[in-house]
Enzyme design. Structure first.
Site, mmCIF file in Angstrom:
data_model
loop_
_atom_site.group_PDB
_atom_site.id
_atom_site.type_symbol
_atom_site.label_atom_id
_atom_site.label_comp_id
_atom_site.label_asym_id
_atom_site.label_seq_id
_atom_site.Cartn_x
_atom_site.Cartn_y
_atom_site.Cartn_z
ATOM 1 N N TYR A 113 0.780 -1.379 0.027
ATOM 2 C CA TYR A 113 -0.018 -0.052 0.198
ATOM 3 C C TYR A 113 0.831 1.202 -0.143
ATOM 4 O O TYR A 113 0.386 2.444 -0.458
ATOM 5 C CB TYR A 113 -0.925 0.037 1.070
ATOM 6 C CG TYR A 113 -2.092 -0.954 1.184
ATOM 7 C CD1 TYR A 113 -2.008 -1.903 0.289
ATOM 8 C CD2 TYR A 113 -2.792 -1.241 2.241
ATOM 9 C CE1 TYR A 113 -3.043 -3.031 0.181
ATOM 10 C CE2 TYR A 113 -3.640 -2.257 2.609
ATOM 11 C CZ TYR A 113 -3.883 -3.070 1.453
ATOM 12 O OH TYR A 113 -4.898 -4.089 1.442
ATOM 13 N N HIS B 46 -0.124 -11.828 1.630
ATOM 14 C CA HIS B 46 -0.938 -10.808 0.989
ATOM 15 C C HIS B 46 -1.717 -11.579 -0.041
ATOM 16 O O HIS B 46 -3.104 -11.501 -0.383
ATOM 17 C CB HIS B 46 -0.320 -9.572 0.338
ATOM 18 C CG HIS B 46 -1.173 -8.468 -0.076
ATOM 19 N ND1 HIS B 46 -0.791 -6.990 0.263
ATOM 20 C CD2 HIS B 46 -2.581 -8.426 -0.271
ATOM 21 C CE1 HIS B 46 -1.817 -6.378 -0.119
ATOM 22 N NE2 HIS B 46 -2.848 -7.342 -0.371
#
Length: 612
Positions: A384, A442
């Site tokens: 991110y 992830h």
């Protein structure tokens, strides 16, 4: 203490049935136990108990009893849903407390109660009277002696009548068979198997009042042992019938018993072992047990007098409640939760703040806004690119680190043991913390052609297990893993994944994967819980939201909450942030839950774990 050599002046808060036929008669037989005060909602009924059992005082209302300075300890047999309220009130009034099982509706309540006991310097114990029986002591002696070898399987059951009308039929008061008699089964199993829970699988049949009438449960433990039980209210209506059983299997033999939970008198069971010739030899054992309720009260009095520690410990009650929570989640009993508690005790807020793309314009201030409106769960990831902003925001907020649940994720280009460890340390550095509350892988793959994905994932998982065991992470899990990714990982993992974060919303529920996660005891968590514009602006969603006077977003998030799924919605404005937190003031009806569950697919991101 009372003048008569350690005699404890007891108050009883409530005139429930178990008090009249079980605990109060046990108190009358117990040593150093004075029946001092009884309280009820009705003074007339309290007076009747006073005359019947010989209490010195009768009060209308529980507050009046707690205000009496002569009362040293209280027994609480109130409905399950108000245990927490009155236990904490009693503890704050500096009364020792013995409270009927189940002590709480969930682990969160339980922890608040024990914290109140510590803060006020008094004793709190959960009332499992049967665990004080010499019958239980003898079972433990046989197991500890090694006579039947290592225990590898326990099966038990506690079934009772159904009821034409009873508090057990009211969900809002903590009704149902799991709370009522299933807790006996779980506490028996935990008393005989000393190993952390590995998984729980459960199913239940519900009645018209939405309480469970029959449940079947399988529990797996880290040491390889298993346990199963049946619990419920199915033996006819108002028949007073019951069925109890216990079977304990070990590597050298087994124990078989039909002794009733809370049984008294001469209690007989069979022990079977193999002799040197491999032949089975069975003997009968008989134990005499007096009133379990009397023994329970005497043990509590010893604790109050400083001569013993509670036999039913805080740790035991928490372990047992955690199992009950997991069972209730698995069978679909819980339809709203403000927090989720993993099998290791880690608490995850039901609504977190999803930071992906949320900080592009507002940066640090966006996270400060989220913390200000009440978020205490911040979800981020190395990918991110905002970990430094989040770390700065948390530092500037002044909120203690241990009050914030912080989750990050390792990106698929950093899969593999050493790479994952380096990525973790870099995330911690940017977030200005030396530990994470949760750390996830992830994505399972670099792309659809990644033939070495499992080797890298298993290397990352081994590194995460190491971080978990070092206390650097409180919970470890996955993100975007489907059943065919998880199955091979379970075969090599020492520590099972605790969470799987998936794209989940009304328009894309991935029901097969959800079912698989439930069976494996892995908590599903929803990213993108609002879908996209096509979903959140859907006319059907708008019409249903209007019925409840809530926003479309609140309806979609509440739907997932009622499905037992924590959510991490994104929002850039404080108004939207507040809106996404405000999902606990209403409940979606069963019909509307069904309608929403049957909507055609819409709002999917198009991202598939095998193709990223």
């Amino acid at each position: 203490m009372s003048e008569e050599k350690g005699t404890v002046k007891w108050g009883v808060m409530g005139t429930a049935g178990i008090a009249s036929w079980g605990t109060i008669p046990g108190m009358q037989k117990a040593k150093r136990c004075e029946l001092y005060a009884i309280a009820g909602r009705s003074l007339e009924k309290a007076q009747a108990y006073k005359e019947r059992f010989g209490f010195e005082k009768a009060y209308k209302g529980y507050d009046a009893l707690l205000s009496d300075p002569e009362v040293e300890a209280v027994y609480i047999p109130l409905p399950n849903d108000i245990h927490c309220e009155w236990v904490i009130k009693a503890l704050k009034a500096h009364k020792h407390v013995l409270c009927e099982k189940p002590l709480a509706m969930n682990e969160g309540e339980l922890r608040r109660m024990f914290a109140a006991a510590r803060d006020n310097g008094v004793i709190l114990m959960e009332a499992y009277a049967y665990l004080h029986s010499p019958y239980i002591c003898r079972l433990k002696e046989i197991i500890s002696s090694g006579e039947i070898g290592k225990v590898d399987y326990i099966d038990t059951a506690f079934l009772t009548q159904d009821y034409s009308e009873d508090i057990r039929l009211h969900k809002e008061q903590g009704g149902g068979g799991i709370y009522d008699v299933g807790c006996y089964c779980t506490s028996m199993i935990l008393s005989l198997i000393d190993s952390p829970v590995k998984y729980i699988k459960a199913d239940a049949e519900f009645g018209s009042s939405d309480v469970d009438h029959m449940a079947s449960v399988l529990i797996g433990f880290e040491d390889g042992s298993r346990a199963s039980f049946n619990a419920g209210m199915i033996l006819g209506t108002d028949t007073s019938d019951r069925y109890d059983r216990l079977f304990i299997h070990g590597s050298k033999g087994y124990i078989r018993s039909d002794v009733e939970y809370n049984g008294e008198g001469e209690l007989s069971f069979e022990v079977t072992v193999k002799n040197s010739n491999g032949e089975k030899v069975t003997r009968a054992e008989t134990v005499y047990a007096g009133s379990n309720y009397s023994m329970e009260m005497e043990q509590m009095n010893e604790c109050i007098n400083g001569k013993a520690l509670p036999y039913i410990t805080e740790e035991f009650s928490i372990r047992n409640m955690r199992i009950l929570d997991s069972i209730l989640d698995a069978v679909g009993y819980n339809d709203s939760k403000e927090q989720f508690i993993l099998t290791n005790g880690t608490v995850i807020p039901a609504v977190g703040y999803g930071s992906y793309l949320s900080t592009e314009n507002g940066g640090v201030q966006t996270i400060l806004d989220a913390l200000e409106v009440g978020y205490r769960y911040i979800d981020t990831a190395a990918f991110y690119g905002n970990e430094e902003q989040i770390g700065e925001a948390i530092e500037r907020s002044g909120i203690p680190r241990d009050e914030i649940f912080l989750c990050s994720k390792v990106w698929h280009t950093d899969l593999g043991g050493e790479k994952t460890l380096r990525s973790f340390e870099e995330s911690c550095r940017k977030l200005k913390t030396d530990y994470l509350d949760m750390y996830l892988i992830h994505w399972p793959k670099n792309d659809g052609n990644d033939e070495e994905w499992f080797e890298k994932v298993s290397g990352s998982w081994a590194a995460m297990e190491e971080l978990y065991e070092q206390g650097r992470v409180k919970a470890i899990g996955l993100s975007n893993f489907l059943p065919h990714h998880i199955r091979p990982l379970l075969e090599v993992a020492r520590i099972r994944p605790m969470v799987d974060q998936l794209e989940l919303h009304v328009g894309y529920m991935q029901e097969y994967t959800l079912s698989y996660l439930r069976k494996e005891g892995i908590l599903p968590q929803a990213w993108s819980p609002l879908g996209r514009a096509k979903l959140i602006n859907d006319g059907v969603v708008s019409n249903i939201a209007a019925k409840y006077g809530c926003s479309n977003a609140a309806l979609l998030l509440r739907y997932l909450n009622q499905r037992g799924i924590p959510v991490i919605p994104k929002a850039a404005s404080k108004e939207r942030m507040k809106e996404n937190l405000d999902i606990f003031g209403f409940s979606i009806s069963a019909d509307d839950m069904s309608y929403l569950s049957c909507l055609p697919e819409r709002g999917w991101s198009g991202e598939h774990p095998d193709e990223v």
